[in-house]
Motif scaffolding. Sequence first.
Motif, PDB file in Angstrom:
ATOM      1  N   ARG A 160     -11.705  -1.831  -0.505  1.00 31.47           N
ATOM      2  CA  ARG A 160     -11.348  -3.079  -0.595  1.00 31.47           C
ATOM      3  C   ARG A 160      -9.716  -3.650  -0.681  1.00 31.47           C
ATOM      4  N   THR A 161      -8.727  -2.711  -1.385  1.00 33.06           N
ATOM      5  CA  THR A 161      -7.864  -1.745  -1.602  1.00 33.06           C
ATOM      6  C   THR A 161      -6.343  -2.104  -0.377  1.00 33.06           C
ATOM      7  N   TYR A 162      -7.238  -1.273   0.027  1.00 37.83           N
ATOM      8  CA  TYR A 162      -6.945  -0.068   1.065  1.00 37.83           C
ATOM      9  C   TYR A 162      -6.143  -1.179   2.145  1.00 37.83           C
ATOM     10  N   LYS A 163      -6.785  -1.726   2.736  1.00 36.64           N
ATOM     11  CA  LYS A 163      -5.828  -3.010   3.576  1.00 36.64           C
ATOM     12  C   LYS A 163      -4.067  -2.943   2.968  1.00 36.64           C
ATOM     13  N   PRO A 164      -4.611  -3.850   1.697  1.00 38.84           N
ATOM     14  CA  PRO A 164      -3.077  -4.280   1.720  1.00 38.84           C
ATOM     15  C   PRO A 164      -2.239  -3.492   1.105  1.00 38.84           C
ATOM     16  N   ALA A 165      -2.853  -1.876   0.265  1.00 44.30           N
ATOM     17  CA  ALA A 165      -1.525  -1.384   0.543  1.00 44.30           C
ATOM     18  C   ALA A 165      -0.958  -0.254   1.939  1.00 44.30           C
ATOM     19  N   PHE A 166      -1.681  -0.540   2.850  1.00 42.80           N
ATOM     20  CA  PHE A 166      -1.307   0.258   4.021  1.00 42.80           C
ATOM     21  C   PHE A 166      -0.095  -0.772   4.745  1.00 42.80           C
ATOM     22  N   ASP A 167      -0.964  -2.707   4.617  1.00 44.84           N
ATOM     23  CA  ASP A 167       0.328  -3.575   5.049  1.00 44.84           C
ATOM     24  C   ASP A 167       1.241  -3.006   4.276  1.00 44.84           C
ATOM     25  N   ALA A 168       1.048  -2.902   2.834  1.00 46.07           N
ATOM     26  CA  ALA A 168       2.637  -2.959   2.226  1.00 46.07           C
ATOM     27  C   ALA A 168       3.332  -1.735   3.063  1.00 46.07           C
ATOM     28  N   PHE A 169       2.870  -0.694   3.037  1.00 47.40           N
ATOM     29  CA  PHE A 169       3.346   0.271   3.424  1.00 47.40           C
ATOM     30  C   PHE A 169       4.130   0.601   4.374  1.00 47.40           C
ATOM     31  N   VAL A 170       3.686  -0.229   5.605  1.00 48.32           N
ATOM     32  CA  VAL A 170       3.822  -0.107   6.567  1.00 48.32           C
ATOM     33  C   VAL A 170       4.883  -1.308   7.055  1.00 48.32           C
ATOM     34  N   LYS A 171       4.748  -2.173   6.713  1.00 50.05           N
ATOM     35  CA  LYS A 171       6.073  -3.628   5.704  1.00 50.05           C
ATOM     36  C   LYS A 171       7.528  -2.482   6.208  1.00 50.05           C
ATOM     37  N   ARG A 172       7.559  -2.264   4.761  1.00 45.05           N
ATOM     38  CA  ARG A 172       8.720  -1.331   4.169  1.00 45.05           C
ATOM     39  C   ARG A 172       9.239  -0.075   5.088  1.00 45.05           C
TER      40      ARG A 172
END
Length: 211
Positions: free
Chosen positions: A154-166
Amino acid sequence: MKFSPSILVALMLALVSPLPSFGYSPREDARLIKEYKRERELNHAKIARDLVHRTNWAAFGSLSTNKLVEGYPMVNIISIDDSDAKENSTGRIRFVLTDLDFTGPDWQKDNKVTLLFSDEQTLKCKDGGQDPMEPTCARAMISGKVKKLDPSERTYKPAFDAFVKRHPAASNWIKVHNFYLCELDISNIFVLDFYGGPHIVSASDYYAVSS
């Protein structure tokens, strides 16, 4: 036997003050007292958290699997992020790796890595007239193990999205070169932010810092 802060300052001044024949220096005394107070006020865990959040990348050390330098330390530049969806610091050091690069094969053979973060990565030291090797140019050396994140969690997509945003370019890396998202499982933190050697910061103290 315990000494009060005022006695410690007096002892320090006695050890470093010029010999009587050279005269008393109020300016030097004031400088030493200022540095002593600064050292006492440093929050080493917070300094580590701030460094991780402000820097976009880390010097990433692993034990090489490359046949030309097998067993030697290998250093790579790895983009990192510790943000939540609102770009606040979480302290959780995330990065993407590929098995086509040095670091991917290295950690899978011997999962021991160290990441170096320095104030000079944001040019803060240079702009302040400091050499990057000076102890007051703060750095954190964070050791641990690579943990490959599971896309089904469940925590993967928010972490992935935050990484790609940066790191927007990462969306292309993942498609073309099979990059995968990882997190550092921290085992030890050394912080060097003043004279006198590094300070040990526990992972629990590091994560407990308010962002």
